[in-house]
Enzyme design. Sequence first.
Site, PDB file in Angstrom:
ATOM      1  N   HIS A  23       3.457  17.075  -3.012  1.00 19.01           N
ATOM      2  CA  HIS A  23       2.979  17.620  -1.893  1.00 19.01           C
ATOM      3  C   HIS A  23       2.300  19.142  -2.304  1.00 19.01           C
ATOM      4  CE1 HIS A  23       5.554  15.411   1.409  1.00 19.01           C
ATOM      5  NE2 HIS A  23       4.275  14.794   0.866  1.00 19.01           N
ATOM      6  N   HIS A  79       1.288   3.321   5.243  1.00 18.53           N
ATOM      7  CA  HIS A  79       1.158   4.848   5.114  1.00 18.53           C
ATOM      8  C   HIS A  79      -0.009   5.460   4.535  1.00 18.53           C
ATOM      9  CE1 HIS A  79       1.792   8.868   5.546  1.00 18.53           C
ATOM     10  NE2 HIS A  79       2.774   9.098   4.610  1.00 18.53           N
ATOM     11  N   GLU A  81      -1.107   8.317   3.488  1.00 20.84           N
ATOM     12  CA  GLU A  81      -0.830   9.566   2.487  1.00 20.84           C
ATOM     13  C   GLU A  81      -1.434   8.896   1.200  1.00 20.84           C
ATOM     14  OE1 GLU A  81       1.945  13.007   1.746  1.00 20.84           O
ATOM     15  OE2 GLU A  81       2.875  11.182   2.723  1.00 20.84           O
ATOM     16  N   ASP A  83      -0.621   9.233  -1.833  1.00 19.02           N
ATOM     17  CA  ASP A  83       0.147   8.784  -2.779  1.00 19.02           C
ATOM     18  C   ASP A  83       0.511   7.111  -2.869  1.00 19.02           C
ATOM     19  OD1 ASP A  83       1.527   9.948  -0.729  1.00 19.02           O
ATOM     20  OD2 ASP A  83       3.519   9.474  -1.562  1.00 19.02           O
ATOM     21  N   HIS A 146       6.917   9.755   7.911  1.00 21.48           N
ATOM     22  CA  HIS A 146       6.709  11.069   8.361  1.00 21.48           C
ATOM     23  C   HIS A 146       5.943  11.595   8.831  1.00 21.48           C
ATOM     24  CE1 HIS A 146       5.326  13.038   4.499  1.00 21.48           C
ATOM     25  NE2 HIS A 146       5.586  11.591   4.327  1.00 21.48           N
ATOM     26  N   ASP A 165       7.919   5.263   3.226  1.00 22.44           N
ATOM     27  CA  ASP A 165       8.672   6.683   2.885  1.00 22.44           C
ATOM     28  C   ASP A 165       9.895   6.700   3.217  1.00 22.44           C
ATOM     29  OD1 ASP A 165       6.672   7.810   1.367  1.00 22.44           O
ATOM     30  OD2 ASP A 165       5.627   8.684   2.844  1.00 22.44           O
ATOM     31  N   TYR A 193      15.480  14.293  -0.367  1.00 21.92           N
ATOM     32  CA  TYR A 193      14.163  13.889   0.384  1.00 21.92           C
ATOM     33  C   TYR A 193      14.357  13.790   1.838  1.00 21.92           C
ATOM     34  CZ  TYR A 193      10.610  10.432   0.591  1.00 21.92           C
ATOM     35  OH  TYR A 193       9.190   9.910   0.972  1.00 21.92           O
ATOM     36  N   HIS A 226       8.663   4.948  -2.701  1.00 22.75           N
ATOM     37  CA  HIS A 226       9.317   5.967  -3.840  1.00 22.75           C
ATOM     38  C   HIS A 226      10.598   5.594  -4.258  1.00 22.75           C
ATOM     39  CE1 HIS A 226       5.679   8.522  -3.272  1.00 22.75           C
ATOM     40  NE2 HIS A 226       6.102   8.795  -2.012  1.00 22.75           N
TER      41      HIS A 226
END
Length: 396
Positions: A23, A79, A81, A83, A146, A165, A193, A226
């Site tokens: 991030h 998701h 995002e 990554d 999230h 996540d 996390y 992850h």
Amino acid sequence: MSFKVTDKVTWVGKIDWELRSFHGEEYSTHRGSSYNAYLIKGEKNILIDTVWQPFAEEFITNLKKEIDLNDIDYVISNHAEVDHSGALPLLVKEIPNVPIYCTSNGAKNLKAHYHEDWNFVEVKTGDTLDIGGGEKLIFIEARMLHWPDSMMTYMTGENILFSNDAFGQHYASDLMYNDLVDQAELYQEAIKYYANILTPFSPLVIKKIEEILKFNLTVDMIATSHGIIWRDNPTQIIEKYMEWAKNYQENQITIVYDTMWNATRKMAEAIAEGIKSIDKGVTVKLFNAAHADKNDIITEIFKSKGLLVGSSTVNKSIMHATGGILDMIRGIGFKNKKAAAFGSYGWSGESVDILNGRLKDGKFEVINDGIKELWNPDKDGLERCREFGIDFAKKL
């Protein structure tokens, strides 16, 4: 690198051993991370998520070793995002009409990230996708766990929850399974996390887990996006999330400070002495905010029942490292924690009042007006700090 998770599911992600921040510079990753993507092969072939864009070409090259890309029937984007979706643009260039299953927010976010109108199939909680062989995928929206677009995907037959996540960790390991890795490292990264990323959404965590449990799904494995895959007693991490989400605290007090000429450090140490003098069993941890990792500090605050924050007064304000931690705290929104402030000063002495205001903004219960000492505290000043620590411990 790839490996078989089951006869039908293959991990096709990327372990990022060198990653040290995430991030941007907001989250420290001392043990690296991984970007977990999964390929389901059967009557229908499904790719679940991809990897971060810097590894997109490597990902596509390795994926081609596992399957002819034209044989991929569906892509699941749990998701948006980057990554997780970073290799999608390159993948879609190869197979432009492949259906991409995601939530409605997922489609919006992917369009906003990549400015492409791909073949999106929007799904919601309870929707299913028949993948042949008597098996299906069940989609479960996980809004704000999230991001607003987040979802999980459950595979019947294999009984795998692809949780994205949720339940993950930034943790690089070639062992890849929870029963094979160092348990202390695993849970240290898991709680870090949760503390730094998921704490603001704790009420939603409880609600979502309760909703998932109502599906009465058998979960033999939790395949995260992850870190490691939970296969040995996989629901242990679900139980931990429920515990962490309920205003979690241990028998711990954390002291965070920044100091100009060590006067505030001496105050912090004396306060810690006072606490320990009446409660030998409590864990007291001290952190200089200017030197310690900010995410590690946040994790320790998450574990604590009480927080003491100190700063020297500088230019009628507080020192910037302490201010930065307090800004993070305000955003995270800890619950059910008590706090107090302390600090040294030379002439104006505003820091303690400022710290009190910041702690209140962070929704801490500030239990007194704090303590400040002029210049370098003498023997009497340090004794006042010890008494301050004793009084703080008694009020927890």
